[in-house]
Motif scaffolding. Sequence first.
Motif, PDB file in Angstrom:
ATOM      1  N   ARG A   2      -9.499   0.795   0.364  1.00  0.00           N
ATOM      2  CA  ARG A   2      -9.498   1.852  -0.650  1.00  0.00           C
ATOM      3  C   ARG A   2      -8.814   1.364  -1.922  1.00  0.00           C
ATOM      4  N   TYR A   3      -7.797   0.516  -1.743  1.00  0.00           N
ATOM      5  CA  TYR A   3      -7.056  -0.049  -2.878  1.00  0.00           C
ATOM      6  C   TYR A   3      -6.955  -1.555  -2.712  1.00  0.00           C
ATOM      7  N   GLY A   4      -6.847  -2.225  -3.842  1.00  0.00           N
ATOM      8  CA  GLY A   4      -6.550  -3.651  -3.837  1.00  0.00           C
ATOM      9  C   GLY A   4      -5.046  -3.831  -3.832  1.00  0.00           C
ATOM     10  N   PRO A   5      -4.575  -5.058  -4.020  1.00  0.00           N
ATOM     11  CA  PRO A   5      -3.135  -5.300  -4.064  1.00  0.00           C
ATOM     12  C   PRO A   5      -2.481  -4.458  -5.162  1.00  0.00           C
ATOM     13  N   VAL A   6      -1.232  -4.073  -4.921  1.00  0.00           N
ATOM     14  CA  VAL A   6      -0.484  -3.259  -5.886  1.00  0.00           C
ATOM     15  C   VAL A   6       0.735  -4.048  -6.342  1.00  0.00           C
ATOM     16  N   GLU A   7       0.991  -3.999  -7.616  1.00  0.00           N
ATOM     17  CA  GLU A   7       2.184  -4.629  -8.175  1.00  0.00           C
ATOM     18  C   GLU A   7       3.059  -3.561  -8.797  1.00  0.00           C
ATOM     19  N   LEU A   8       4.347  -3.744  -8.653  1.00  0.00           N
ATOM     20  CA  LEU A   8       5.321  -2.859  -9.275  1.00  0.00           C
ATOM     21  C   LEU A   8       5.970  -3.612 -10.426  1.00  0.00           C
ATOM     22  N   TYR A   9       6.001  -2.975 -11.571  1.00  0.00           N
ATOM     23  CA  TYR A   9       6.657  -3.539 -12.738  1.00  0.00           C
ATOM     24  C   TYR A   9       7.793  -2.617 -13.145  1.00  0.00           C
ATOM     25  N   LEU A  10       8.971  -3.171 -13.296  1.00  0.00           N
ATOM     26  CA  LEU A  10      10.112  -2.441 -13.836  1.00  0.00           C
ATOM     27  C   LEU A  10      10.363  -3.022 -15.212  1.00  0.00           C
ATOM     28  N   VAL A  11      10.138  -2.214 -16.236  1.00  0.00           N
ATOM     29  CA  VAL A  11      10.220  -2.688 -17.616  1.00  0.00           C
ATOM     30  C   VAL A  11      11.332  -1.933 -18.334  1.00  0.00           C
ATOM     31  N   LEU A  26      -5.541  -1.677 -20.990  1.00  0.00           N
ATOM     32  CA  LEU A  26      -5.676  -2.415 -19.738  1.00  0.00           C
ATOM     33  C   LEU A  26      -6.374  -1.574 -18.672  1.00  0.00           C
ATOM     34  N   VAL A  27      -5.963  -0.334 -18.540  1.00  0.00           N
ATOM     35  CA  VAL A  27      -6.564   0.544 -17.540  1.00  0.00           C
ATOM     36  C   VAL A  27      -8.031   0.814 -17.878  1.00  0.00           C
ATOM     37  N   SER A  28      -8.363   0.882 -19.151  1.00  0.00           N
ATOM     38  CA  SER A  28      -9.746   1.171 -19.548  1.00  0.00           C
ATOM     39  C   SER A  28     -10.708   0.044 -19.185  1.00  0.00           C
ATOM     40  N   THR A  29     -10.196  -1.148 -18.861  1.00  0.00           N
ATOM     41  CA  THR A  29     -11.056  -2.272 -18.465  1.00  0.00           C
ATOM     42  C   THR A  29     -11.527  -2.159 -17.020  1.00  0.00           C
ATOM     43  N   ASP A  30     -10.918  -1.248 -16.259  1.00  0.00           N
ATOM     44  CA  ASP A  30     -11.204  -1.068 -14.830  1.00  0.00           C
ATOM     45  C   ASP A  30     -10.770  -2.260 -13.983  1.00  0.00           C
ATOM     46  N   LYS A  31      -9.993  -3.159 -14.544  1.00  0.00           N
ATOM     47  CA  LYS A  31      -9.465  -4.275 -13.762  1.00  0.00           C
ATOM     48  C   LYS A  31      -8.200  -3.864 -13.013  1.00  0.00           C
ATOM     49  N   VAL A  32      -7.536  -2.865 -13.538  1.00  0.00           N
ATOM     50  CA  VAL A  32      -6.356  -2.312 -12.865  1.00  0.00           C
ATOM     51  C   VAL A  32      -6.464  -0.799 -12.883  1.00  0.00           C
ATOM     52  N   ASN A  33      -5.837  -0.186 -11.898  1.00  0.00           N
ATOM     53  CA  ASN A  33      -5.721   1.265 -11.874  1.00  0.00           C
ATOM     54  C   ASN A  33      -4.241   1.601 -11.917  1.00  0.00           C
ATOM     55  N   LEU A  34      -3.902   2.563 -12.734  1.00  0.00           N
ATOM     56  CA  LEU A  34      -2.531   3.027 -12.821  1.00  0.00           C
ATOM     57  C   LEU A  34      -2.318   4.034 -11.698  1.00  0.00           C
ATOM     58  N   LEU A  35      -1.494   3.672 -10.727  1.00  0.00           N
ATOM     59  CA  LEU A  35      -1.299   4.530  -9.567  1.00  0.00           C
ATOM     60  C   LEU A  35      -0.103   5.453  -9.710  1.00  0.00           C
ATOM     61  N   ASP A  36       1.010   4.922 -10.192  1.00  0.00           N
ATOM     62  CA  ASP A  36       2.248   5.682 -10.217  1.00  0.00           C
ATOM     63  C   ASP A  36       3.058   5.247 -11.425  1.00  0.00           C
ATOM     64  N   LEU A  37       3.829   6.178 -11.968  1.00  0.00           N
ATOM     65  CA  LEU A  37       4.607   5.902 -13.172  1.00  0.00           C
ATOM     66  C   LEU A  37       5.841   6.786 -13.163  1.00  0.00           C
ATOM     67  N   MET A  38       6.979   6.189 -13.455  1.00  0.00           N
ATOM     68  CA  MET A  38       8.201   6.984 -13.558  1.00  0.00           C
ATOM     69  C   MET A  38       9.164   6.343 -14.528  1.00  0.00           C
ATOM     70  N   PHE A  79      -9.421  -5.600  -9.509  1.00  0.00           N
ATOM     71  CA  PHE A  79     -10.286  -6.772  -9.564  1.00  0.00           C
ATOM     72  C   PHE A  79     -10.098  -7.663  -8.341  1.00  0.00           C
ATOM     73  N   GLN A  80      -9.036  -7.451  -7.557  1.00  0.00           N
ATOM     74  CA  GLN A  80      -8.806  -8.247  -6.353  1.00  0.00           C
ATOM     75  C   GLN A  80      -9.175  -7.503  -5.067  1.00  0.00           C
ATOM     76  N   ARG A  81      -9.627  -6.261  -5.189  1.00  0.00           N
ATOM     77  CA  ARG A  81      -9.921  -5.449  -4.005  1.00  0.00           C
ATOM     78  C   ARG A  81     -10.973  -6.101  -3.114  1.00  0.00           C
ATOM     79  N   GLU A  82     -12.068  -6.592  -3.707  1.00  0.00           N
ATOM     80  CA  GLU A  82     -13.134  -7.209  -2.910  1.00  0.00           C
ATOM     81  C   GLU A  82     -12.638  -8.460  -2.204  1.00  0.00           C
ATOM     82  N   LEU A  83     -11.877  -9.284  -2.898  1.00  0.00           N
ATOM     83  CA  LEU A  83     -11.333 -10.488  -2.271  1.00  0.00           C
ATOM     84  C   LEU A  83     -10.418 -10.112  -1.105  1.00  0.00           C
TER      85      LEU A  83
END
Length: 143
Positions: free
Chosen positions: A5-14, A32-44, A105-109
């Motif tokens: 359902r999801y590809g790998p997820v990365e957490l960024y603390l900025v 970035l999200v508009s390219t469909d290469k990443v999905n924004l899952l969570d934000l805080m 973009f890595q979900r299929e792999l």
Amino acid sequence: MTEFRYGPVELYLVGFEGERPDPGVMEALIELVSTDKVNLLDLMLISKSDDGDVTIIEIEDGDDFGLGEIALGAAGITGEEDVAELAELVPPGANAMLVAFELAFQRELASKVAASGGVVLSAERIPAPIVNAIADAVEDEGE
């Protein structure tokens, strides 16, 4: 075949100055999200007072945060333990944004690796400033 359902997820603390990230950062995130290469899952937002008290504001609606029509794909997916661990990295008196991205973009792999019986043994991200510094140093040596 295993389908994820999801590809790998990365957490960024900025970390950032002020109460909210710079609008330019939010614009880059939208692009970035508009390219469909990443999905924004969570934000805080994570704030730490000078005394070390931590305040976490979970963003549930991207529009309230300057993301326009972008909806969070899985608000709340970031585990409490991860949030607590990352909040420790925010210096006293500072603010940060915690972002969870699905690497769509890595979900299929990932699906094909799992279907073949393979497992990812390690994955490492090298931050852009380090990669660029190394590339500059290598280039300077070649001159």
